[in-house]
Design a protein around this motif. Structure first.
Motif, PDB file in Angstrom:
ATOM      1  N   ASN A  22     -60.860 -50.658 -35.034  1.00  0.00           N
ATOM      2  CA  ASN A  22     -61.035 -50.875 -36.239  1.00  0.00           C
ATOM      3  C   ASN A  22     -61.071 -51.773 -36.582  1.00  0.00           C
ATOM      4  O   ASN A  22     -60.111 -52.751 -37.029  1.00  0.00           O
TER       5      ASN A  22
ATOM      6  N   THR B 298     -60.892 -52.430 -40.530  1.00  0.00           N
ATOM      7  CA  THR B 298     -60.550 -52.083 -42.089  1.00  0.00           C
ATOM      8  C   THR B 298     -59.299 -52.344 -42.147  1.00  0.00           C
ATOM      9  O   THR B 298     -58.925 -53.104 -43.119  1.00  0.00           O
TER      10      THR B 298
ATOM     11  N   THR C  58     -68.428 -48.472 -38.791  1.00  0.00           N
ATOM     12  CA  THR C  58     -68.097 -49.612 -37.268  1.00  0.00           C
ATOM     13  C   THR C  58     -69.350 -49.849 -36.155  1.00  0.00           C
ATOM     14  O   THR C  58     -69.624 -48.593 -35.398  1.00  0.00           O
TER      15      THR C  58
ATOM     16  N   ASN D  10     -68.783 -53.670 -40.352  1.00  0.00           N
ATOM     17  CA  ASN D  10     -68.637 -52.758 -40.450  1.00  0.00           C
ATOM     18  C   ASN D  10     -68.325 -52.621 -42.375  1.00  0.00           C
ATOM     19  O   ASN D  10     -68.873 -53.921 -43.616  1.00  0.00           O
TER      20      ASN D  10
END
Length: 498
Positions: free
Chosen positions: A119, A121, A409, A430
């Motif tokens: 990820n 984030t 993403t 992203n």
């Protein structure tokens, strides 16, 4: 459907074509009696039986085919084990890990681009440690974090943080290895767990949006061997290096497998697989030194095994799309234990661990308002595979059912890591709902774009693709709410614009 797949980096050398003599007189394989004098047509050429026996040449060809087929299937079986071992080894080298309590912190695009479908984030914090020298104690701090301890089949031993037993309040954990009796460590106020592998991963994501919480977390976390005082860990941060956790191809794949099998006990469920590896030169307690014949089978098997794994990843035939009429699948579509009463979930776990890494109960079995959901697609609204040279639009409805945020993403199909389009920051691959410059429609919905060219004025809603590097996405929902679970919320497919 006419599907064209480009696989430029795979040595597709499969022993599936008939040899020159395959079309000579003989009975098809499926009609063979295997009795007396008979010529049998097979994918490896004709097999001539005389008085029910075949000659040495046929024997060699049958062994070659047997070993090739075993190597292909062994690739599928071993995918999670080789993937996490590659991750451990390459991350440790790239970040200069020197102590078994060191943590690596991944924050920048370069750093996160090393992780398979990581990820983009929240910061990642990772530690790899072996339990062979003794059980591990973790004095875990309170706060908004999510993570867990995983064994080397990437199964959760236990969750940490909000989805763990401490529920974000902090706790003391002890984890013991497969050959240690956990009962001797049980005591009030301590959570004790046993791993089925000597090697484990301790992985954490910090969810608290306050930057000051990171320092508090680092100052509070303590780790060490049971019987010794727990101490602060070293957190390796800010290196901004390029690295890769994608499993290697060719003989390097099998070298990695051989090495990790020598570090771990063989589980009962895996004994048939280790039996199939032995004729290929991979055996517990021995160095990897295959003969030229074994190398040929291993090279072909790794190439075909990856093709098969990729086919499962693109078209998971064991399940259905999550939203009928779309091409969206729930990415993690099996049990964290990787087995049920009557079988191991082999194809299911291969799909996930070829494409991704790690599993926790919070990401697999989220409850409304907690955990994470990962949705993925590889096709557009007409069922065509996504292409790097075409432009696409994804419509995201208003009021996505999340208590935290959502994120889209972009990943490379070849590496399964964050897409490398030349961008220097996380935003290049992203887009999430917290971005202040995200352009929204009048009704609150959002149109997102992926392709070589951004629509004029919508650059902030666009992620670029390049060359022939095929791509896919994860649409993540953090702390999903009830409309996701009852499917009253639905994503439409990508619409191709040209």
């Amino acid at each position: 459907m006419n599907v064209k797949m480009k696989l430029p980096y795979l040595a597709i050398v499969a022993a599936t074509a008939f040899s020159a003599g395959a079309h000579a007189e003989g009975v098809p394989l499926e009609k063979a009696t295997l009795h007396g004098d008979e010529t049998i047509q097979t994918p490896i050429g004709n097999i001539e039986l005389q008085d029910s026996y075949f000659d040495d040449d046929a024997s060699i060809r049958l062994f070659d085919e047997m070993d090739y087929q075993r190597a292909s299937q062994a690739y599928i079986w071993s995918t999670p084990l080789v993937s996490i071992t590659t991750w451990r080894d390459n991350q440790s080298k790239a970040y200069g890990v020197s102590k078994d309590t060191d943590f690596v912190v991944l924050e920048s695009l370069k750093e996160k681009r090393g992780i398979v479908t990581g990820n983009l984030t929240t910061p990642y914090i990772f530690n790899f440690i072996s339990l062979k020298p003794g059980p591990l104690q973790i004095d875990y701090p309170a706060g908004k974090t999510a993570g867990g301890v995983l064994d080397f089949w990437m199964r959760p031993v236990f969750d940490l943080g909000l989805t763990g037993p401490d529920k974000g309040q902090g706790a003391t954990y002890i984890v013991v290895g497969p050959e240690t009796d956990p009962s001797q460590y049980k005591k009030s106020g301590v959570h004790v767990y046993q791993s089925t592998t000597n090697n484990v991963l301790v992985g954490v994501r910090i969810l608290d949006p306050d930057p000051a919480y990171y320092d508090k977390y680092v100052d509070s976390l303590r780790m060490g061997r049971v019987g010794h005082a727990t101490e602060p860990s070293r957190f390796i941060r800010g290196k901004d290096v390029e690295w890769s956790a994608t499993a290697p191809r060719g003989l390097a794949y099998w070298e990695k497998l051989s090495a990790i099998l020598n570090e771990e006990p063989v589980r009962t469920i895996d004994k048939a697989w280790t039996a199939m590896l032995k004729p290929l030169g991979i055996e517990k307690g021995k160095d990897f030194a295959p003969s030229e014949r074994q190398k040929t089978a291993l090279l072909k098997g790794a190439a075909m095994g990856e093709l098969m794994a990729r086919n499962l990843q693109v078209t998971p035939r064991y399940t259905e799309v999550y939203w009928p009429g779309t091409s969206w699948y729930k990415s993690f579509d099996f049990h964290v234990e990787q087995e049920i009463a009557d079988r191991a979930e082999l194809d299911e776990r291969t799909t996930w661990f070829y494409e991704a890494v790690a599993s926790t109960k919070g990401m697999v079995n989220p409850q409304p308002g907690a955990g994470q959901i990962y949705m993925t697609t590889k096709r557009d609204s007409k069922g065509r595979l996504l292409r790097a040279d075409k432009n696409y639009k994804l419509h995201v409805p208003k009021d996505v059912p999340v208590e935290q945020f959502w994120a889209l993403t972009l990943y490379s199909e070849n590496t399964r890591r964050a897409y490398n389009n030349g961008g220097k920051d996380l935003r290049s691959v992203n887009i999430d709902s917290r971005l202040k410059d995200l352009k929204r429609n009048a009704d609150g919905s959002v149109d997102l774009y992926i392709g070589p060219k951004a629509p004029s004025g919508l650059e902030s809603n666009h992620m670029r693709t390049v060359g022939d590097d095929g791509w896919f996405v994860y649409f993540r929902l953090y702390a999903p709410t009830q409309p996701f679970f009852d499917k009253s919320f639905k994503l439409s497919d990508f619409e191709r614009l040209d």
